[in-house]
Design an enzyme around this catalytic site. Structure first.
Site, PDB file in Angstrom:
ATOM      1  N   HIS A  57      20.257 -35.098  53.060  1.00 33.62           N
ATOM      2  CA  HIS A  57      18.797 -35.266  53.051  1.00 33.62           C
ATOM      3  C   HIS A  57      18.385 -36.196  51.921  1.00 33.62           C
ATOM      4  CE1 HIS A  57      19.305 -31.965  50.192  1.00 33.62           C
ATOM      5  NE2 HIS A  57      18.034 -32.008  49.850  1.00 33.62           N
ATOM      6  N   HIS A  59      16.473 -36.062  49.150  1.00 33.41           N
ATOM      7  CA  HIS A  59      16.160 -35.742  47.746  1.00 33.41           C
ATOM      8  C   HIS A  59      17.065 -36.500  46.770  1.00 33.41           C
ATOM      9  CE1 HIS A  59      14.037 -31.735  48.931  1.00 33.41           C
ATOM     10  NE2 HIS A  59      13.209 -32.764  48.933  1.00 33.41           N
ATOM     11  N   ASP A  61      18.502 -35.744  44.044  1.00 37.21           N
ATOM     12  CA  ASP A  61      19.736 -35.125  43.546  1.00 37.21           C
ATOM     13  C   ASP A  61      20.836 -35.087  44.617  1.00 37.21           C
ATOM     14  OD1 ASP A  61      18.118 -33.151  44.862  1.00 37.21           O
ATOM     15  OD2 ASP A  61      19.367 -31.565  43.997  1.00 37.21           O
ATOM     16  N   HIS A  62      20.594 -35.818  45.722  1.00 39.92           N
ATOM     17  CA  HIS A  62      21.608 -35.948  46.783  1.00 39.92           C
ATOM     18  C   HIS A  62      21.880 -37.406  47.130  1.00 39.92           C
ATOM     19  CE1 HIS A  62      21.471 -31.579  47.746  1.00 39.92           C
ATOM     20  NE2 HIS A  62      20.354 -31.733  47.058  1.00 39.92           N
ATOM     21  N   HIS A 115      14.219 -27.308  54.858  1.00 37.18           N
ATOM     22  CA  HIS A 115      14.129 -27.727  53.452  1.00 37.18           C
ATOM     23  C   HIS A 115      13.442 -29.089  53.392  1.00 37.18           C
ATOM     24  CE1 HIS A 115      15.289 -28.229  49.267  1.00 37.18           C
ATOM     25  NE2 HIS A 115      15.934 -29.340  49.547  1.00 37.18           N
ATOM     26  N   ASP A 134      21.192 -28.600  51.172  1.00 36.03           N
ATOM     27  CA  ASP A 134      20.298 -27.573  50.633  1.00 36.03           C
ATOM     28  C   ASP A 134      19.704 -26.697  51.744  1.00 36.03           C
ATOM     29  OD1 ASP A 134      20.770 -28.703  48.185  1.00 36.03           O
ATOM     30  OD2 ASP A 134      18.728 -29.442  47.870  1.00 36.03           O
ATOM     31  N   HIS A 172      24.635 -26.849  45.710  1.00 34.33           N
ATOM     32  CA  HIS A 172      24.243 -26.337  44.385  1.00 34.33           C
ATOM     33  C   HIS A 172      24.997 -25.058  44.028  1.00 34.33           C
ATOM     34  CE1 HIS A 172      20.742 -28.967  43.573  1.00 34.33           C
ATOM     35  NE2 HIS A 172      20.567 -28.952  44.886  1.00 34.33           N
TER      36      HIS A 172
END
Ligand code: ZN
Ligand code: FE
Length: 256
Positions: A57, A59, A61-62, A115, A134, A172
């Protein structure tokens, strides 16, 4: 018989990046590179060449390492066609049911919105590995930033239906905090209590609690148990439908 080697790279405060290699062909991909440096270091150290980034996805942090990895290695970036506008550097659009080929290993793409609206998962059936970003966490699930409880419940139900020995490579290390919450909604679940204890032991030693197996998640993850009668009983919602039970569980976690 394909063999998929999976390197788990902890980055930032609690993210996992996965560098995966199809051993037969030597072809490599990295799942959700939050940052590029540790991935480049590992590629260097092992003399591996990166062919693909696989994003679950959009975001940061990905996807934060996407462009640097592409610039340095010439890899192609794979992501959800539905979310192409938000995936930095995307080259290959995929969607529900598509098959992604890494050398001799195959991944099926599953659309799992909730999400984010364009969230996808990569299921390597033969390797028994699921990269679910996530959407599903060990003992938890992602927050509903862009989806409804009904959507997320449908997504989690689809993941839950995969074989029980599938390893769940989520993005995570949230398991210990998730366990603390899970025990508040499902306190009499013996499998959960035993697992929470194991998780504490692993974290004391600084070890990862990821991957888990789907069978473990089905038995202990409250977000997969919204249609389980014992769980509904524990929540005081025996007459409710699974989506309402899931929504209530997610709400309680949000304010926990
Ligand atoms: Zn996210
Ligand atoms: Fe994340």
């Amino acid at each position: 018989m394909s063999i998929l080697e999976i390197h788990q790279i902890p980055v930032l405060s609690d993210n996992y990046v996965y560098l995966i290699e199809d051993k037969e062909s030597g072809e490599c991909a990295v799942v959700d590179p939050a940052v590029a440096e540790p991935v480049l270091d590992l590629l260097d150290a092992r003399g591996m060449k990166l062919a693909y980034v696989l994003n679950t996805h959009h975001h940061g942090d990905h996807t934060g390492g996407n462009l640097a990895l592409k610039a340095k290695t010439g890899c192609k970036i794979v992501g959800a066609g539905r979310d192409a506008a938000r995936i930095p550097g995307i080259d290959i659009d995929v969607g529900e049911g598509d098959v992604f080929q890494l050398g001799h290993s195959q991944a099926r793409v599953l659309e799992v919105p909730g999400h984010t609206s364009g969230h996808i998962a990569y299921w390597f059936k033969e390797a028994r590995a699921l990269f679910c970003g996530d959407t599903l966490f060990a003992l938890g699930c992602g927050r509903l930033f862009e989806g409804s409880p009904a959507q997320m419940w449908a997504s989690l139900s689809a993941l839950r239906s995969l074989p029980g020995d599938t390893r769940v490579y989520c993005a995570h290390e949230y398991t210990q905090a998730n366990a603390r919450f899970a025990l508040t909604v499902d306190p009499d679940n013996a499998a959960l209590r035993a697992r929470a204890h194991m998780v504490d032991q692993l974290r004391l030693k600084g070890k990862p609690t990821v991957p888990s197996t789907l069978a473990e998640e089905c038995a202990t993850n409250p977000f997969l148990r919204a249609d389980d009668s014992d769980f509904c009983q524990a929540l005081g919602m025996v007459q409710s439908d699974p989506v309402s039970v899931f929504a209530e569980t997610r709400h309680r976690k949000d304010i926990f």
